[in-house]
Scaffold this active site. Structure first.
Site, PDB file in Angstrom:
ATOM      1  N   LYS A 130       0.844  -1.206   0.000  1.00 12.78           N
ATOM      2  CA  LYS A 130       0.000   0.000   0.000  1.00 12.78           C
ATOM      3  C   LYS A 130       0.882   1.260   0.000  1.00 12.78           C
ATOM      4  CE  LYS A 130      -0.269  -0.152   5.046  1.00 12.78           C
ATOM      5  NZ  LYS A 130      -1.105  -0.564   6.192  1.00 12.78           N
ATOM      6  N   ARG A 136     -10.990  -0.092  15.095  1.00 20.65           N
ATOM      7  CA  ARG A 136     -10.983   0.533  13.778  1.00 20.65           C
ATOM      8  C   ARG A 136     -12.020  -0.240  12.986  1.00 20.65           C
ATOM      9  NH1 ARG A 136      -5.143   1.209  10.855  1.00 20.65           N
ATOM     10  NH2 ARG A 136      -5.479  -0.974  10.382  1.00 20.65           N
ATOM     11  N   TYR A 152      14.553  30.965   6.941  1.00 22.43           N
ATOM     12  CA  TYR A 152      13.352  31.617   7.464  1.00 22.43           C
ATOM     13  C   TYR A 152      13.361  31.684   8.992  1.00 22.43           C
ATOM     14  CZ  TYR A 152      11.148  30.956   2.875  1.00 22.43           C
ATOM     15  OH  TYR A 152      10.835  30.991   1.542  1.00 22.43           O
ATOM     16  N   MET A 156      10.658  24.930   1.630  1.00 25.05           N
ATOM     17  CA  MET A 156       9.830  24.067   0.788  1.00 25.05           C
ATOM     18  C   MET A 156      10.687  23.300  -0.228  1.00 25.05           C
ATOM     19  SD  MET A 156       6.656  25.028  -1.709  1.00 25.05           S
ATOM     20  CE  MET A 156       5.602  25.734  -0.461  1.00 25.05           C
TER      21      MET A 156
HETATM   22  C1  LIG Z   1      -0.285  -1.546   6.858  1.00 23.25           C
HETATM   23  C2  LIG Z   1      -0.791  -2.824   7.385  1.00 23.25           C
HETATM   24  C3  LIG Z   1       0.090  -3.892   7.640  1.00 23.25           C
HETATM   25  C4  LIG Z   1       1.595  -3.758   7.532  1.00 23.25           C
HETATM   26  O1  LIG Z   1       2.091  -3.118   8.687  1.00 23.25           O
HETATM   27  P1  LIG Z   1       3.656  -3.022   8.994  1.00 23.25           P
HETATM   28  O2  LIG Z   1       3.736  -2.536  10.369  1.00 23.25           O
HETATM   29  O3  LIG Z   1       4.204  -2.065   7.991  1.00 23.25           O
HETATM   30  O4  LIG Z   1       4.220  -4.394   8.805  1.00 23.25           O
HETATM   31  C5  LIG Z   1      -0.453  -5.087   8.033  1.00 23.25           C
HETATM   32  N1  LIG Z   1      -1.787  -5.240   8.189  1.00 23.25           N
HETATM   33  C6  LIG Z   1      -2.663  -4.231   7.984  1.00 23.25           C
HETATM   34  C7  LIG Z   1      -4.115  -4.458   8.190  1.00 23.25           C
HETATM   35  C8  LIG Z   1      -2.187  -2.987   7.585  1.00 23.25           C
HETATM   36  O5  LIG Z   1      -3.054  -1.990   7.401  1.00 23.25           O
END
Ligand SMILES: *Cc1c(COP(=O)(O)O)cnc(C)c1O
Length: 371
Positions: A38, A136, A264, A312
């Site tokens: 992801k 969640r 800055y 930036m």
């Molecule tokens: C992002 C994610 C992972 C991976 O997490 P890491 O800590 O990067 O290994 C695993 N499971 C779910 C549901 C996630 O959202």
């Protein structure tokens, strides 16, 4: 051919990625490894990373959003892809069209997926999401039976997996993680109690892969570890290699007189005349402003301080009495000579986590993939 590349870039070492994948695989023994790609593979390039993992015959890949799965399909990835996040109803047909695996976190969603699959005359592959303490997405572990019962009655749904997610497997105190695991096992009892085949069970992220071997189960879901970064400051007991390094080049040199503030807000001024170089990288590249007066950078095998505010598009470094010329390389993340700057270092200097450092590197920074 003339070289017109931007003087700020990330190198992505796909051999290191392959090494990490294999190291994780051997660490978890019989469990399968589902690499998490992801967020543009944590900034490493989702397509290039997925292609390499597909070559390595990873059994499946995980993304957060349906769009990420579609990108992979459009780029020729045929490996099964599990979308970890929930689907919004209007996007359910996209999953079916692109052969993506669903997460079903509720009875409602399950029914929507079932209806859509029925309409498309197909069977939807689904992993049921159990909330064991993250609060969640996911049905509460104490209500999981309902989700299981209904899932098994849905004619157009194949329950391929059941999964949960740890809230604090990176905590030195694993009490809560162990409680979550226990709740997960209790929920899964449903299948044994009813003499039903057990779907694939998974819960382990990178931290749990290292700290909680009893959580490896059928499948593990490493993200950060795959990219060669440990989720906690302690060195991991899996030999991993950093996949990403980040470099830029000196583009300006000047001597700043004592007392004259740099950048800055004038947050820093030298106490004696010193040499200041400017680098063409800034917070719009993901070199975070919180690194102002905190970070170090390697130039010509020496560690130097970032001074004044990160801008930036530009960042200033105090090189003291050493020398640097326009075009000399500066390492923001990576190693040279005796020095190394890790993603963990940047996270600590800017009071955040390595995940945020990696995913903050913006699209303005070109990636160079090395096979
Ligand atoms: C992002 C994610 C992972 C991976 O997490 P890491 O800590 O990067 O290994 C695993 N499971 C779910 C549901 C996630 O959202």
């Amino acid at each position: 051919m003339t070289d017109t590349r931007r003087p700020t870039w990330c190198d992505i070492d796909l051999n290191a990625l392959a090494h990490n994948y294999t190291a994780i695989k051997s660490h978890v023994g019989t469990a399968e490894v589902m690499p998490v790609v992801k967020a543009d593979a944590y900034g490493h390039g989702i397509t290039q990373v997925a292609q390499r993992l597909q070559q390595l015959e990873a059994p499946c890949l995980a993304v957060a959003y349906v769009e990420e799965g579609i990108t992979l399909r459009k780029n020729g990835i045929t490996t099964p892809i599990h979308v970890l996040g929930g689907a919004v109803e209007r996007q359910i047909p996209l999953f079916i069209e692109h052969d993506l695996t669903f997460t079903a976190p509720s009875v409602d969603k399950l029914k929507q997926i079932n209806e859509a699959a029925e309409a498309a005359k197909t069977i939807a592959r689904v992993h049921l999401k159990i909330d064991t303490g993250m609060e969640r997405i996911g049905i509460h572990h104490y209500n999981a039976d309902t989700l299981f019962e209904i899932a098994l009655q849905c004619p157009s749904i194949e329950v391929e997996g059941v999964f949960s997610h740890f809230a604090s497997a990176d905590d030195p105190d694993l009490t809560f993680a162990r409680l979550q695991l226990e709740r997960f096992f209790d929920a899964l009892e449903f299948f044994t109690r009813h003499n039903l085949p057990m779907p694939k069970q998974h819960i382990a992220n990178s931290a749990a892969i290292m700290a909680l071997p009893e959580s490896h189960l059928d499948l593990v879901r490493p993200g950060l570890l795959l990219y060669g970064v440990a989720p906690t400051p302690e060195p991991p007991d899996i030999e991993i290699r950093p996949v990403l390094s980040w470099r830029t080049e000196v583009i300006y040199f000047k001597v700043v007189e004592a007392g004259n503030p740099v950048s800055y807000g004038g947050t820093w001024a030298p106490t004696h005349p010193t040499r200041i170089v400017t680098l063409p990288v800034g917070y719009a590249d993901g070199y975070r402003r919180a690194l102002s007066n905190q970070a170090q950078i390697i130039i010509n095998d020496n560690l130097h301080n970032v001074v004044g505010r990160v801008c930036m598009d530009q960042t200033m470094v105090d090189i003291g009495t050493t020398s640097a010329y326009n075009g000399d390389q500066a390492i923001l993340i990576g190693a040279s000579g005796d020095h190394q700057i890790s993603v963990q270092d940047l996270a600590q200097w800017s009071d955040t986590i390595p995940y945020e450092i990696l995913t903050a590197i913006t699209a303005r920074v070109p990636r160079r993939w090395h096979p």
